[in-house]
Design a protein around this motif. Structure first.
Motif, short mmCIF file in Angstrom:
data_model
loop_
_atom_site.label_atom_id
_atom_site.label_comp_id
_atom_site.label_asym_id
_atom_site.label_seq_id
_atom_site.Cartn_x
_atom_site.Cartn_y
_atom_site.Cartn_z
N ASP A 244 0.83 -1.21 0.00
CA ASP A 244 0.00 0.00 0.00
C ASP A 244 0.86 1.26 0.00
OD1 ASP A 244 0.86 0.44 2.64
OD2 ASP A 244 -0.84 -0.66 3.48
N ASN A 245 0.21 2.41 0.22
CA ASN A 245 0.89 3.69 0.10
C ASN A 245 1.37 4.25 1.43
OD1 ASN A 245 0.74 4.05 -2.72
ND2 ASN A 245 -1.42 4.62 -2.55
N ASP A 246 1.69 3.38 2.36
CA ASP A 246 2.29 3.85 3.61
C ASP A 246 3.58 4.61 3.29
OD1 ASP A 246 4.21 3.45 6.03
OD2 ASP A 246 2.22 2.96 6.81
N PRO A 247 3.87 5.70 4.00
CA PRO A 247 5.07 6.51 3.70
C PRO A 247 6.37 5.71 3.64
CG PRO A 247 3.65 7.70 5.20
CD PRO A 247 3.04 6.35 5.04
N LYS A 248 6.51 4.70 4.50
CA LYS A 248 7.75 3.91 4.47
C LYS A 248 7.81 3.02 3.22
CE LYS A 248 5.67 0.68 7.78
NZ LYS A 248 4.58 1.58 8.19
N HIS A 249 6.64 2.75 2.64
CA HIS A 249 6.60 1.96 1.41
C HIS A 249 6.95 2.81 0.19
CE1 HIS A 249 3.46 -0.92 3.43
NE2 HIS A 249 4.62 -0.88 4.06
N THR A 250 6.57 4.08 0.26
CA THR A 250 6.76 4.95 -0.91
C THR A 250 7.97 5.87 -0.77
OG1 THR A 250 5.21 6.56 0.07
CG2 THR A 250 4.28 4.92 -1.44
N ALA A 251 8.75 5.67 0.29
CA ALA A 251 9.96 6.49 0.47
C ALA A 251 10.92 6.30 -0.71
CB ALA A 251 10.64 6.13 1.78
N LYS A 252 11.68 7.33 -1.02
CA LYS A 252 12.60 7.26 -2.16
C LYS A 252 13.60 6.11 -2.01
CE LYS A 252 15.75 10.08 -4.95
NZ LYS A 252 16.80 9.04 -5.02
N ALA A 253 14.11 5.93 -0.78
CA ALA A 253 15.08 4.86 -0.56
C ALA A 253 14.46 3.48 -0.82
CB ALA A 253 15.61 4.93 0.88
N THR A 254 13.18 3.33 -0.46
CA THR A 254 12.48 2.06 -0.70
C THR A 254 12.27 1.85 -2.19
OG1 THR A 254 11.37 2.20 1.45
CG2 THR A 254 10.43 0.70 -0.19
N LYS A 255 11.85 2.90 -2.88
CA LYS A 255 11.66 2.79 -4.33
C LYS A 255 12.97 2.44 -5.02
CE LYS A 255 7.70 5.93 -4.81
NZ LYS A 255 7.22 7.20 -5.43
N ASP A 256 14.06 3.05 -4.57
CA ASP A 256 15.37 2.76 -5.16
C ASP A 256 15.76 1.30 -4.92
OD1 ASP A 256 15.52 5.35 -6.04
OD2 ASP A 256 16.81 6.04 -4.40
N TRP A 257 15.48 0.80 -3.71
CA TRP A 257 15.81 -0.60 -3.40
C TRP A 257 15.04 -1.55 -4.29
CZ3 TRP A 257 13.47 -5.08 -2.01
CH2 TRP A 257 14.28 -6.09 -1.51
N LEU A 258 13.74 -1.27 -4.48
CA LEU A 258 12.92 -2.13 -5.32
C LEU A 258 13.38 -2.10 -6.77
CD1 LEU A 258 9.46 -1.14 -3.79
CD2 LEU A 258 10.51 -3.40 -3.65
N LYS A 259 13.75 -0.90 -7.24
CA LYS A 259 14.24 -0.77 -8.61
C LYS A 259 15.57 -1.49 -8.79
CE LYS A 259 15.19 2.73 -12.15
NZ LYS A 259 15.22 4.20 -12.44
N LYS A 260 16.45 -1.36 -7.81
CA LYS A 260 17.75 -2.01 -7.87
C LYS A 260 17.62 -3.53 -7.94
CE LYS A 260 22.10 -2.44 -5.30
NZ LYS A 260 22.83 -2.04 -4.07
N ASN A 261 16.60 -4.07 -7.28
CA ASN A 261 16.38 -5.51 -7.26
C ASN A 261 15.41 -5.97 -8.35
OD1 ASN A 261 17.69 -6.88 -4.65
ND2 ASN A 261 17.06 -4.79 -4.10
N HIS A 262 15.12 -5.07 -9.28
CA HIS A 262 14.30 -5.39 -10.45
C HIS A 262 12.92 -5.93 -10.06
CE1 HIS A 262 18.06 -4.85 -12.61
NE2 HIS A 262 18.62 -5.78 -11.85
N ILE A 263 12.34 -5.30 -9.07
CA ILE A 263 11.01 -5.72 -8.62
C ILE A 263 9.97 -4.74 -9.15
CG2 ILE A 263 9.52 -6.10 -6.61
CD1 ILE A 263 12.02 -6.87 -5.05
N LYS A 264 9.05 -5.23 -9.94
CA LYS A 264 7.98 -4.41 -10.49
C LYS A 264 6.90 -4.22 -9.43
CE LYS A 264 4.67 -4.12 -14.32
NZ LYS A 264 4.12 -4.81 -15.52
N VAL A 265 6.49 -2.97 -9.21
CA VAL A 265 5.52 -2.67 -8.16
C VAL A 265 4.19 -2.25 -8.78
CG1 VAL A 265 5.01 -1.22 -6.15
CG2 VAL A 265 7.37 -1.95 -6.61
N MET A 266 3.12 -2.80 -8.28
CA MET A 266 1.78 -2.45 -8.76
C MET A 266 1.38 -1.07 -8.26
SD MET A 266 -1.87 -4.29 -7.88
CE MET A 266 -1.46 -5.84 -8.68
N GLU A 267 0.77 -0.27 -9.13
CA GLU A 267 0.22 1.01 -8.69
C GLU A 267 -0.97 0.73 -7.78
OE1 GLU A 267 -0.67 3.74 -11.78
OE2 GLU A 267 1.28 3.54 -12.76
N TRP A 268 -0.95 1.37 -6.63
CA TRP A 268 -1.96 1.05 -5.62
C TRP A 268 -2.50 2.34 -5.00
CZ3 TRP A 268 -4.29 -3.43 -4.92
CH2 TRP A 268 -5.05 -3.64 -3.77
#
Length: 340
Positions: A244-268
């Protein structure tokens, strides 16, 4: 005295026929298992009026006029939380005096039932519009798309959570027999926060959250639990991660980690708990844990992990296969909360 149950037309005719054949009242009563007094009343009616049909019973006149009933129905349609006493007051102002019990009976006779209002998230206009957009965007997605989604969420499980609502069979005046009671403590006896995930193939890892949940801790959870869960569930290529859109989920550092690990995230969008099927699994888990009745937090954690792992893959698959029903329900309710 309430109305007695009327005999069928066929039974009335049989009573008269037996009487014509010369059978006495007591004999007819014994043969047909009908009280002698009723036999006598039917035969007297036949002799006086030469009829066996049921005559209409006048009954008491209606206390509320059709116009008053229409006013009540209009009120509860517009304001469902209106009380019976408020309806009685409205009728009194219009010239009809009745008690609140009468207003309740009238509503029930017209198909309304008094129920507890369901608790749902507060939805603002923007939330409703976002829910509708999400439902429309995904309504035509094939079931194979949802099978590639790894759903996730956090939940709190109390030590004596669902135990407090357990039902028992008991006799009158035995409410406080120890066997019929549920021990409780203040504040639920403590609780544990968990992070978990699942897909159509089954449940992933269940992780206990200790300490304050921030972005750094969340990324650690993803590293130690999300990736192993994806491997264990054999998600394959192209799987999609949902959170979901909890701030810790949408933080820039979290987004960067997901992108670095090639994880596609669903828009929610925000406020979509009824569209995340993991909520149903949390309920399943809490019911299973309550049946085992843990007595301390250590037992609670152990039992939660055991029961989470034992949830059949078929239960998970069913939640995903029927996902389009959730989207249809959102559209049918114009973007507002649904039964899911």
């Amino acid at each position: 005295m309430g109305k007695t149950k009327e005999l069928s037309q066929d039974l009335r005719v049989r009573i008269v026929d037996l009487h014509k054949a010369g059978m006495g009242y007591k004999k007819i009563s014994k043969v047909l298992d009908v009280k002698v007094t009723i036999i006598g009343a039917i035969i007297r009616k036949f002799k006086e009026y030469n009829m066996t049909i049921n005559r209409p019973r006048p009954g008491a006149p209606k206390e509320i006029s059709p116009r008053g009933v229409a006013m009540m129905l209009r009120t509860v349609r517009n304001r469902p939380a209106t009380t019976r006493q408020e309806l009685a007051n409205d009728l009194k102002a219009a010239g009809t005096t009745v008690c609140k019990e009468t207003t309740g009976n009238t509503l029930r006779n017209n198909g309304f039932t008094s129920c507890s209002a369901r608790k749902v998230p507060l939805l603002k206009r923007a939330h409703v519009e976002a829910r509708l957009k999400y439902a429309n965007d995904h309504l035509k997605d094939e079931p194979s798309y949802w099978e590639k989604v790894l759903w996730s969420d956090e939940t709190k499980i109390e030590l004596f959570g669902l135990n407090s609502t357990r039902h028992v069979w008991r006799k009158k005046n035995a409410a406080y027999d120890p066997k019929n009671t549920v021990p409780t403590v203040k504040h639920g006896g403590g609780s544990i926060m968990f992070w978990g995930c699942f897909s159509a193939k089954g449940t992933g890892l269940l992780h206990r959250i200790t300490g304050k949940m921030d972005g750094a801790l969340y990324r650690t959870i993803l590293r130690d639990n999300l990736l192993p869960s994806a491997r264990d569930l054999k998600m394959g290529r192209g799987w999609v991660f949902q959170h979901d859109n909890d701030p810790k989920h949408t933080a820039k550092a979290t987004k960067d980690w997901l992108k670095k690990n090639h994880i596609k995230v669903m828009e929610w969008p925000s406020q979509l708990p009824d569209l995340n099927p993991i909520e149903n699994l949390w309920r399943e888990l809490k019911v299973r844990v309550a049946k085992r009745q843990p007595t301390n937090l250590h037992d609670l954690e152990r039992i939660c992990k055991e029961e989470w792992a034992k949830i059949p893959p078929g239960v998970c698959a069913k939640l995903v296969v029927n996902y389009n029903k959730r989207l249809t329900a959102v559209l049918a309710n114009k973007g507002f909360a649904t039964k899911y």
